[in-house]
Enzyme design. Structure first.
Site, PDB file in Angstrom:
ATOM      1  N   HIS A 199      59.856-123.310 -99.502  1.00  0.00           N
ATOM      2  CA  HIS A 199      59.167-122.426-100.173  1.00  0.00           C
ATOM      3  C   HIS A 199      60.194-121.528-100.922  1.00  0.00           C
ATOM      4  O   HIS A 199      59.489-121.419-102.204  1.00  0.00           O
ATOM      5  CB  HIS A 199      59.096-121.340 -99.041  1.00  0.00           C
ATOM      6  CG  HIS A 199      58.545-121.648 -97.688  1.00  0.00           C
ATOM      7  ND1 HIS A 199      58.156-121.665 -96.031  1.00  0.00           N
ATOM      8  CD2 HIS A 199      57.174-121.776 -97.865  1.00  0.00           C
ATOM      9  CE1 HIS A 199      57.850-121.709 -95.638  1.00  0.00           C
ATOM     10  NE2 HIS A 199      56.450-122.451 -96.483  1.00  0.00           N
ATOM     11  N   LYS A 252      48.159-114.783 -84.725  1.00  0.00           N
ATOM     12  CA  LYS A 252      47.939-115.356 -84.283  1.00  0.00           C
ATOM     13  C   LYS A 252      49.277-116.094 -83.426  1.00  0.00           C
ATOM     14  O   LYS A 252      49.846-116.952 -83.709  1.00  0.00           O
ATOM     15  CB  LYS A 252      47.880-116.587 -85.749  1.00  0.00           C
ATOM     16  CG  LYS A 252      46.856-116.982 -86.133  1.00  0.00           C
ATOM     17  CD  LYS A 252      47.165-117.340 -87.582  1.00  0.00           C
ATOM     18  CE  LYS A 252      46.113-118.636 -88.089  1.00  0.00           C
ATOM     19  NZ  LYS A 252      46.950-119.110 -88.912  1.00  0.00           N
ATOM     20  N   ARG A 307      52.386-130.122-100.468  1.00  0.00           N
ATOM     21  CA  ARG A 307      53.377-131.533-100.392  1.00  0.00           C
ATOM     22  C   ARG A 307      52.445-133.041 -99.935  1.00  0.00           C
ATOM     23  O   ARG A 307      53.433-134.125-100.108  1.00  0.00           O
ATOM     24  CB  ARG A 307      53.891-130.952 -98.049  1.00  0.00           C
ATOM     25  CG  ARG A 307      54.954-130.317 -98.354  1.00  0.00           C
ATOM     26  CD  ARG A 307      54.943-129.489 -97.170  1.00  0.00           C
ATOM     27  NE  ARG A 307      54.152-129.139 -96.531  1.00  0.00           N
ATOM     28  CZ  ARG A 307      53.400-128.061 -95.525  1.00  0.00           C
ATOM     29  NH1 ARG A 307      54.404-127.939 -95.322  1.00  0.00           N
ATOM     30  NH2 ARG A 307      52.334-127.357 -95.280  1.00  0.00           N
ATOM     31  N   SER A 334      57.281-125.474 -91.763  1.00  0.00           N
ATOM     32  CA  SER A 334      58.111-124.071 -91.022  1.00  0.00           C
ATOM     33  C   SER A 334      57.983-124.656 -89.451  1.00  0.00           C
ATOM     34  O   SER A 334      58.975-123.702 -88.968  1.00  0.00           O
ATOM     35  CB  SER A 334      57.370-123.046 -91.276  1.00  0.00           C
ATOM     36  OG  SER A 334      57.306-122.545 -92.137  1.00  0.00           O
TER      37      SER A 334
END
Ligand code: ADP
Length: 160
Positions: A17, A41, A90, A129
């Site tokens: 990031h 979430k 990515r 993450s």
């Protein structure tokens, strides 16, 4: 003045990031890092914690601000006069989803919003993450992936 938003969950922020933030801060006059307020979430870190870690990480950039937002990204953008979204790509697996979101945001915003994709640096192509959370949960050293103060927060979280 060019303003862009880099939205995401950042649960937690990683060097991948930060690479995208650094590169976009050189491209735009102002970059807003938008932390999605998605506590529903069940993220590992609260919105407040995710925002704090990002703020600590972007201190060195004079033109980067961290905010948290609820609801639709394009509504937030309209209210804050931002017309560009930055996203990182990515791998090909990111592409389908990102293309769909970018095209629908363009349509729904009546073609006032564009998405800019930055391809990840090879060094961080594998990094996410969720991988960081997984390793940290087993006590594995993640200092190659996230800043030191994030390592500390992960250690504290998984000790609890
Ligand atoms: P989201 O929940 O929206 O996917 P993330 O926090 O996982 O939020 O990611 C935010 C943005 O950062 C996305 O555009 C994602 O593709 C990008 N990103 C995540 N990890 C990396 C990385 N290692 N290198 C480059 N971009 C990345």
């Amino acid at each position: 003045m060019s303003r862009a938003i880099y939205p995401g969950s950042f649960d937690p922020v990683t060097f991948g990031h930060l690479d995208i933030i650094k590169r976009s801060s050189a491209m735009f006059d102002e970059v807003v890092v938008g932390v999605l307020n998605n506590n529903a979430k069940n993220p590992l870190f609260s919105t407040k914690e995710r925002k704090e870690m990002l703020e600590e990480s972007v201190k060195e950039f004079g033109n980067v601000e961290v905010i948290s937002f609820d609801g639709l990204l394009i509504d937030f953008m309209k209210q804050n006069d931002i017309s560009v979204i930055v996203r990182g790509l990515r791998a090909i697996t990111d592409f389908d989803y990102e293309l769909q979101i970018a095209q629908s945001n363009r349509k729904v915003s009546k073609e006032t919003i564009d998405t800019v994709f930055l391809t990840t640096s090879i060094d961080y192509a594998y990094l996410s993450s969720s991988i960081v959370r997984e390793y940290a949960s087993y006590g594995t050293d993640v200092s190659d992936f996230v800043p030191e103060f994030v390592v500390k927060r992960l250690e504290n979280r998984f000790q609890q």
